[in-house]
Design a protein around this motif. Structure first.
Motif, PDB file in Angstrom:
ATOM      1  N   ASN A 141       5.536  -0.297 -14.576  1.00 21.20           N
ATOM      2  CA  ASN A 141       5.167  -0.756 -15.703  1.00 21.20           C
ATOM      3  C   ASN A 141       3.954  -1.275 -16.215  1.00 21.20           C
ATOM      4  O   ASN A 141       4.013  -2.547 -16.797  1.00 21.20           O
ATOM      5  CB  ASN A 141       6.170  -0.251 -16.908  1.00 21.20           C
ATOM      6  N   THR A 142       2.887  -1.893 -15.121  1.00 19.41           N
ATOM      7  CA  THR A 142       1.813  -2.723 -15.179  1.00 19.41           C
ATOM      8  C   THR A 142       0.091  -2.757 -15.277  1.00 19.41           C
ATOM      9  O   THR A 142       0.029  -1.477 -14.290  1.00 19.41           O
ATOM     10  CB  THR A 142       2.061  -4.244 -13.697  1.00 19.41           C
ATOM     11  N   VAL A 143      -0.476  -2.621 -15.642  1.00 23.87           N
ATOM     12  CA  VAL A 143      -2.424  -2.285 -15.355  1.00 23.87           C
ATOM     13  C   VAL A 143      -2.730  -3.536 -14.445  1.00 23.87           C
ATOM     14  O   VAL A 143      -3.342  -2.615 -13.240  1.00 23.87           O
ATOM     15  CB  VAL A 143      -3.089  -2.162 -16.371  1.00 23.87           C
ATOM     16  N   ASP A 144      -2.118  -4.806 -14.514  1.00 29.98           N
ATOM     17  CA  ASP A 144      -2.907  -5.304 -13.803  1.00 29.98           C
ATOM     18  C   ASP A 144      -2.731  -5.522 -12.010  1.00 29.98           C
ATOM     19  O   ASP A 144      -3.614  -5.897 -11.269  1.00 29.98           O
ATOM     20  CB  ASP A 144      -3.099  -7.072 -14.043  1.00 29.98           C
ATOM     21  N   ALA A 160      -9.250  -0.085   6.925  1.00 30.64           N
ATOM     22  CA  ALA A 160      -8.924   1.305   6.849  1.00 30.64           C
ATOM     23  C   ALA A 160      -7.675   2.305   6.404  1.00 30.64           C
ATOM     24  O   ALA A 160      -8.138   3.353   6.555  1.00 30.64           O
ATOM     25  CB  ALA A 160      -9.766   1.319   8.439  1.00 30.64           C
ATOM     26  N   LEU A 161      -6.990   1.140   6.883  1.00 32.16           N
ATOM     27  CA  LEU A 161      -5.784   1.175   7.117  1.00 32.16           C
ATOM     28  C   LEU A 161      -5.377   1.906   5.394  1.00 32.16           C
ATOM     29  O   LEU A 161      -4.443   2.559   4.814  1.00 32.16           O
ATOM     30  CB  LEU A 161      -4.960   0.656   7.833  1.00 32.16           C
ATOM     31  N   ILE A 162      -5.983   0.624   4.806  1.00 35.14           N
ATOM     32  CA  ILE A 162      -5.273   0.992   3.170  1.00 35.14           C
ATOM     33  C   ILE A 162      -6.007   1.075   2.152  1.00 35.14           C
ATOM     34  O   ILE A 162      -6.099   1.418   1.226  1.00 35.14           O
ATOM     35  CB  ILE A 162      -4.903  -0.453   2.277  1.00 35.14           C
ATOM     36  N   PHE A 163      -7.493   1.216   2.589  1.00 34.81           N
ATOM     37  CA  PHE A 163      -8.787   1.577   1.510  1.00 34.81           C
ATOM     38  C   PHE A 163      -8.083   2.790   1.332  1.00 34.81           C
ATOM     39  O   PHE A 163      -8.409   2.861  -0.145  1.00 34.81           O
ATOM     40  CB  PHE A 163      -9.797   2.610   2.357  1.00 34.81           C
ATOM     41  N   PRO A 164      -7.407   3.865   1.788  1.00 33.56           N
ATOM     42  CA  PRO A 164      -6.564   5.053   1.071  1.00 33.56           C
ATOM     43  C   PRO A 164      -6.190   4.691  -0.841  1.00 33.56           C
ATOM     44  O   PRO A 164      -6.264   5.371  -1.521  1.00 33.56           O
ATOM     45  CB  PRO A 164      -6.458   5.878   1.838  1.00 33.56           C
ATOM     46  N   ALA A 165      -5.443   3.772  -0.735  1.00 35.38           N
ATOM     47  CA  ALA A 165      -4.497   3.092  -1.519  1.00 35.38           C
ATOM     48  C   ALA A 165      -5.765   2.603  -2.709  1.00 35.38           C
ATOM     49  O   ALA A 165      -5.788   2.638  -3.186  1.00 35.38           O
ATOM     50  CB  ALA A 165      -3.643   2.304  -0.608  1.00 35.38           C
ATOM     51  N   LEU A 166      -6.758   2.474  -1.638  1.00 30.32           N
ATOM     52  CA  LEU A 166      -7.530   0.993  -2.807  1.00 30.32           C
ATOM     53  C   LEU A 166      -8.287   2.371  -3.901  1.00 30.32           C
ATOM     54  O   LEU A 166      -8.625   2.353  -4.547  1.00 30.32           O
ATOM     55  CB  LEU A 166      -8.446   0.010  -2.005  1.00 30.32           C
ATOM     56  N   ARG A 167      -8.962   3.579  -2.697  1.00 31.42           N
ATOM     57  CA  ARG A 167      -8.980   4.719  -3.073  1.00 31.42           C
ATOM     58  C   ARG A 167      -8.855   5.092  -4.311  1.00 31.42           C
ATOM     59  O   ARG A 167      -8.900   5.383  -5.241  1.00 31.42           O
ATOM     60  CB  ARG A 167      -9.912   5.422  -2.463  1.00 31.42           C
ATOM     61  N   ALA A 168      -7.329   5.281  -4.191  1.00 30.50           N
ATOM     62  CA  ALA A 168      -6.574   5.587  -4.704  1.00 30.50           C
ATOM     63  C   ALA A 168      -6.313   5.311  -6.515  1.00 30.50           C
ATOM     64  O   ALA A 168      -6.323   5.305  -7.641  1.00 30.50           O
ATOM     65  CB  ALA A 168      -5.069   6.491  -4.136  1.00 30.50           C
ATOM     66  N   ALA A 174       1.147  -1.462  -0.105  1.00 28.43           N
ATOM     67  CA  ALA A 174      -0.430  -0.218  -0.386  1.00 28.43           C
ATOM     68  C   ALA A 174       0.645   2.005   0.080  1.00 28.43           C
ATOM     69  O   ALA A 174       0.414   2.403  -0.329  1.00 28.43           O
ATOM     70  CB  ALA A 174      -0.826   0.093   1.435  1.00 28.43           C
ATOM     71  N   ARG A 175       1.977   1.425   0.937  1.00 31.67           N
ATOM     72  CA  ARG A 175       3.260   2.300   0.313  1.00 31.67           C
ATOM     73  C   ARG A 175       3.893   2.223  -0.445  1.00 31.67           C
ATOM     74  O   ARG A 175       4.098   3.568  -0.960  1.00 31.67           O
ATOM     75  CB  ARG A 175       3.927   1.627   1.637  1.00 31.67           C
ATOM     76  N   PHE A 176       3.257   1.597  -1.748  1.00 33.64           N
ATOM     77  CA  PHE A 176       4.219   1.695  -3.396  1.00 33.64           C
ATOM     78  C   PHE A 176       3.044   2.076  -3.570  1.00 33.64           C
ATOM     79  O   PHE A 176       3.971   2.459  -5.086  1.00 33.64           O
ATOM     80  CB  PHE A 176       4.934   0.478  -3.117  1.00 33.64           C
ATOM     81  N   VAL A 177       1.482   2.396  -3.980  1.00 30.68           N
ATOM     82  CA  VAL A 177       1.120   2.498  -4.516  1.00 30.68           C
ATOM     83  C   VAL A 177       1.011   4.535  -4.805  1.00 30.68           C
ATOM     84  O   VAL A 177       1.547   5.179  -4.124  1.00 30.68           O
ATOM     85  CB  VAL A 177      -0.440   2.529  -4.213  1.00 30.68           C
ATOM     86  N   ASP A 178       1.883   4.740  -6.174  1.00 30.00           N
ATOM     87  CA  ASP A 178       2.009   5.516  -7.271  1.00 30.00           C
ATOM     88  C   ASP A 178       1.225   5.621  -8.465  1.00 30.00           C
ATOM     89  O   ASP A 178       1.522   4.600  -9.260  1.00 30.00           O
ATOM     90  CB  ASP A 178       3.259   6.188  -7.277  1.00 30.00           C
ATOM     91  N   GLY A 179       0.377   6.655  -8.157  1.00 37.04           N
ATOM     92  CA  GLY A 179       0.099   7.194  -9.456  1.00 37.04           C
ATOM     93  C   GLY A 179      -1.053   6.212  -9.797  1.00 37.04           C
ATOM     94  O   GLY A 179      -1.485   5.418 -10.476  1.00 37.04           O
ATOM     95  N   GLY A 180      -1.586   5.732  -8.813  1.00 33.37           N
ATOM     96  CA  GLY A 180      -2.738   4.300  -8.716  1.00 33.37           C
ATOM     97  C   GLY A 180      -2.256   3.080  -9.423  1.00 33.37           C
ATOM     98  O   GLY A 180      -3.153   1.949  -9.179  1.00 33.37           O
ATOM     99  N   MET A 181      -0.947   3.246  -9.444  1.00 34.25           N
ATOM    100  CA  MET A 181       0.050   1.884  -9.656  1.00 34.25           C
ATOM    101  C   MET A 181       0.263   1.138  -8.951  1.00 34.25           C
ATOM    102  O   MET A 181       0.936   1.717  -8.022  1.00 34.25           O
ATOM    103  CB  MET A 181       0.447   2.252 -11.071  1.00 34.25           C
ATOM    104  N   LEU A 182       0.561  -0.026  -8.980  1.00 33.45           N
ATOM    105  CA  LEU A 182       1.714  -1.111  -7.574  1.00 33.45           C
ATOM    106  C   LEU A 182       2.919  -1.227  -8.978  1.00 33.45           C
ATOM    107  O   LEU A 182       3.051  -1.067 -10.023  1.00 33.45           O
ATOM    108  CB  LEU A 182       1.082  -2.467  -7.735  1.00 33.45           C
TER     109      LEU A 182
END
Length: 656
Positions: A355-358, A381-389, A333-341
């Motif tokens: 460089n991965t969509v999935d 609850a802690l990681i939901f902001p990353a999912l929303r992003a 969750a800490r590495f989500v960037d521009g909505g991407m993992l």
């Protein structure tokens, strides 16, 4: 045969030891200690091998086997090998020397860059003399050494030796629990690596003999050598082996006590439970040293975002290790960037590659599985902001053309010159399977991610409507993926050249994932055509053999290998989703479980106790690629546990 079978032991840091049952080094990735300098990457070969000789009853038996440039094989120690087996995760060799029997065991200390090699005189009328020659090196995991006039500093340190390869690098220590040691400095040149030659790579290497250890062993006595990347404590081989056995026993006990476990499971399933732990590794962060990740595969992969998300349910949830799953989810969750993992973390410690969509969509699915298994809304609850992003960025648009098409609610992805789906082979400027447009599995994942986020929002008291309405729009459009002409789903729609009807396994995820996006008849048609054209006992082919682009053999130089990687090569990780899709449409747990059991032959035929990455598309489906792959182990184990749970539920319903 013994040379074609490989073993591996790991340390939970990304470090490992590996080799062949015969004892030959056939790859640059074979060695007794690849230490992870910056866990889980920065892996460095420190100890290549320890060769044994046994003097017994007037005869000397050389137990090592080496291949040399030019074709020679000497010595021929494999002729004395009478048995090979696994005790938990510990490989055991039994050598017959006259009427004496000597066993060798190799294992690693968990959470330490330390390998143990022990020799036990199981049977001996008179004491035997054990002589051990230790070979050191110091080079990157992916390199080979051509020594030239390189001189290392080798010195005695009581019960062992210390090696300083050159100033400013980690030292190498070897210590024994008995006998004598003599420091040495002798280069052995031109070891031959046939597996590297088959890959079109440098196929020879030099290793430095740094010490000879010598001891007498009476029947029942053991000698153990430890090798590590820093000062070693006194060697207590029995205690170290007991720690390894206790960890294996604990992993099995946790699994048996979990929802997916079973005391009466086939032995191959328990092998997968133990193998699953080998991929879970530490990835310490600046503010948290306990964070975890997943090594995608041994011997050459680091930790990859897509592989981690796909493998997590099998590695951690199916095995009952919920704290491990929680740590991995929080790490990524800490590495989500521009909505991407991140697609992967380079082995040299460079910044993560996005460089991965999935990967991000598989991550949402992993969160769903975790919450379903644990009910842990605090972590959610802690990681939901990353999912929303993730959802917000994919909706509005992010890197590589990833964006929702408002016309049908589908995700579009890809640009010329890049590869963003799991079929990601690229050689130079050649993208083998670009799949630009709207890939079928990406959109099945997108719909499932939206439905999962809607459920998460409800659980957390947030507004779910935006997620649910986006999912409904894409679900209503999914009919577009069905090709009535072919009787299966298009692999990609709305691509630069129109719709792509290539018969590939990606459509299985429209069946195996929870949300129904197709009717029963179409789901069954997909399973049937994949069973008929793509299924093999090693997994599923990545392309229909009738396709003119089909490549039935994986091998040769990088261009040849990558050209075949997703053009017919069999992928073991697809066996799990296929078995679950089969269960979903046929409702026959026994038949679906039998599909997985066919894959279990790889646990003994190729890499011992684990499953390989890929196999040839043509019979006899020889294993290729990385010989131990996280998602291969994970999806097969996860599917077996899921099928068993279905069988148990069905049994309760029948009784009721």
């Amino acid at each position: 045969m013994a040379e074609a079978r490989e073993w591996i032991v790991t340390n939970g840091l990304g470090g490992f030891a590996s080799g062949t049952v015969a004892g030959t080094l056939t790859r640059r990735y074979h060695g007794l200690l690849f230490a992870a300098r910056t866990p889980p990457v920065g892996r460095t070969l420190l100890c290549a091998k320890i060769d044994a000789e046994v003097g017994y009853d007037g005869t000397v038996y050389a137990l090592a086997t080496d291949r040399w440039r030019g074709g020679a094989i000497a010595p021929l120690g494999y002729v004395h090998l009478s048995e090979f087996r696994l005790e938990g995760t510990v490989p055991v060799w039994a050598f017959t020397c006259g009427d004496a029997l000597l066993e060798r065991r190799i294992w690693m200390e968990h959470d330490a860059n330390r390998t143990y090699v022990s020799y036990r005189a199981v049977r001996a009328r008179i004491p035997l003399r054990l002589t051990l020659h230790a070979f050191a090196n110091h080079r990157d995991l992916h390199a080979v050494t051509h020594a030239g006039d390189w001189r290392m500093n080798v010195s005695a340190i009581g019960s062992g030796i210390r090696v300083v390869p050159f100033d400013g690098v980690m030292t190498i220590e070897l210590r024994a629990d008995r006998g004598t040691v003599v420091p040495e400095h002798v280069w052995y040149r031109n070891y031959d690596y046939p597996e590297e030659r088959a890959r079109g790579l440098d196929d020879k290497e030099d290793h430095l003999r740094v010490a000879t250890f010598d001891a007498l062993l009476a029947q029942g006595e053991t000698m153990t050598i430890a090798v590590g990347d820093h000062e070693l404590p006194p060697v207590d081989g029995a205690a170290a082996l007991a720690r390894r056995a206790a960890r294996d026993a604990e992993l099995l006990a946790i699994w048996r006590g979990s929802r997916g476990g079973a005391a009466d499971a086939p032995e191959w399933v328990e092998r997968l439970v133990l193998a699953a732990d080998q991929f879970v590794v530490r990835r310490p962060l600046s503010d948290d040293s306990e964070t975890l990740s997943v090594i995608a595969g041994y011997p050459w992969f680091g930790d990859w975002g897509r592989d981690t998300a796909i493998a997590l349910p099998g590695l951690a949830l199916a095995t009952g290790r919920y704290a491990v799953a929680r740590s991995i989810l929080r790490t990524f969750a800490r590495f989500v960037d521009g909505g991407m993992l991140p697609n992967y973390f380079p082995d040299g410690g460079q910044p993560a590659e996005y460089n991965t969509v999935d990967a991000a969509l598989w991550y949402v699915e992993a969160v769903r599985r975790y919450v379903d298994a644990t009910g842990d809304t605090a972590t959610l609850a802690l990681i939901f902001p990353a999912l929303r992003a993730i959802v917000d960025a994919y909706t509005k648009g992010t890197r590589f053309g990833i964006r929702v098409d408002s016309a049908d609610g589908f995700l579009r992805a890809g640009e010329p010159g890049v590869q963003v789906t799991w079929m990601d082979a690229k050689v130079g400027d050649w993208v083998v399977t670009p799949r630009i447009g709207k890939p079928v599995e990406v959109n099945a994942l997108w719909i499932n991610a939206l439905r999962a986020c809607a459920a998460f929002a409800e659980q957390l008291g947030e507004e779910p409507l935006s997620f649910a309405s986006a999912a409904a729009r894409a679900e209503a459009s999914f009919e577009r993926f069905w090709s009535a002409e072919h009787g299966w789903c298009y692999d990609v729609i709305d691509g630069p050249d129109g719709d792509d009807a290539s018969l590939r396994p990606n459509q299985l995820f429209a069946v195996s994932l929870p949300v129904d996006v197709l009717d029963d008849a179409r789901r069954r048609a997909i399973v049937d055509v994949c069973a008929s054209k793509l299924w093999t006992p090693a997994g599923l082919r990545s392309l229909d053999p009738a396709d003119p682009r089909y490549a039935g053999r994986y091998g040769g130089n990088q261009r040849a290998r990558d050209g075949a990687y997703h053009q017919g090569t069999v992928w073991a990780w697809l066996a799990g989703p296929f078995a679950l899709a089969h269960l979903r449409v046929y409702g026959d747990p026994a038949a679906s479980a039998a599909l997985l059991a066919a894959c279990a032959s790889g646990l003994t035929a190729d890499a011992i106790g684990t499953l390989a990455e890929i196999a040839d598309g043509d019979p006899p489906f020889t294993a290729r690629g990385a010989f131990a792959q996280a998602w291969s182990v994970a999806t097969v184990l996860d599917a077996w546990c899921g099928i068993r749970a279905s069988r148990m539920t069905r049994g309760r319903c029948d009784r009721e």
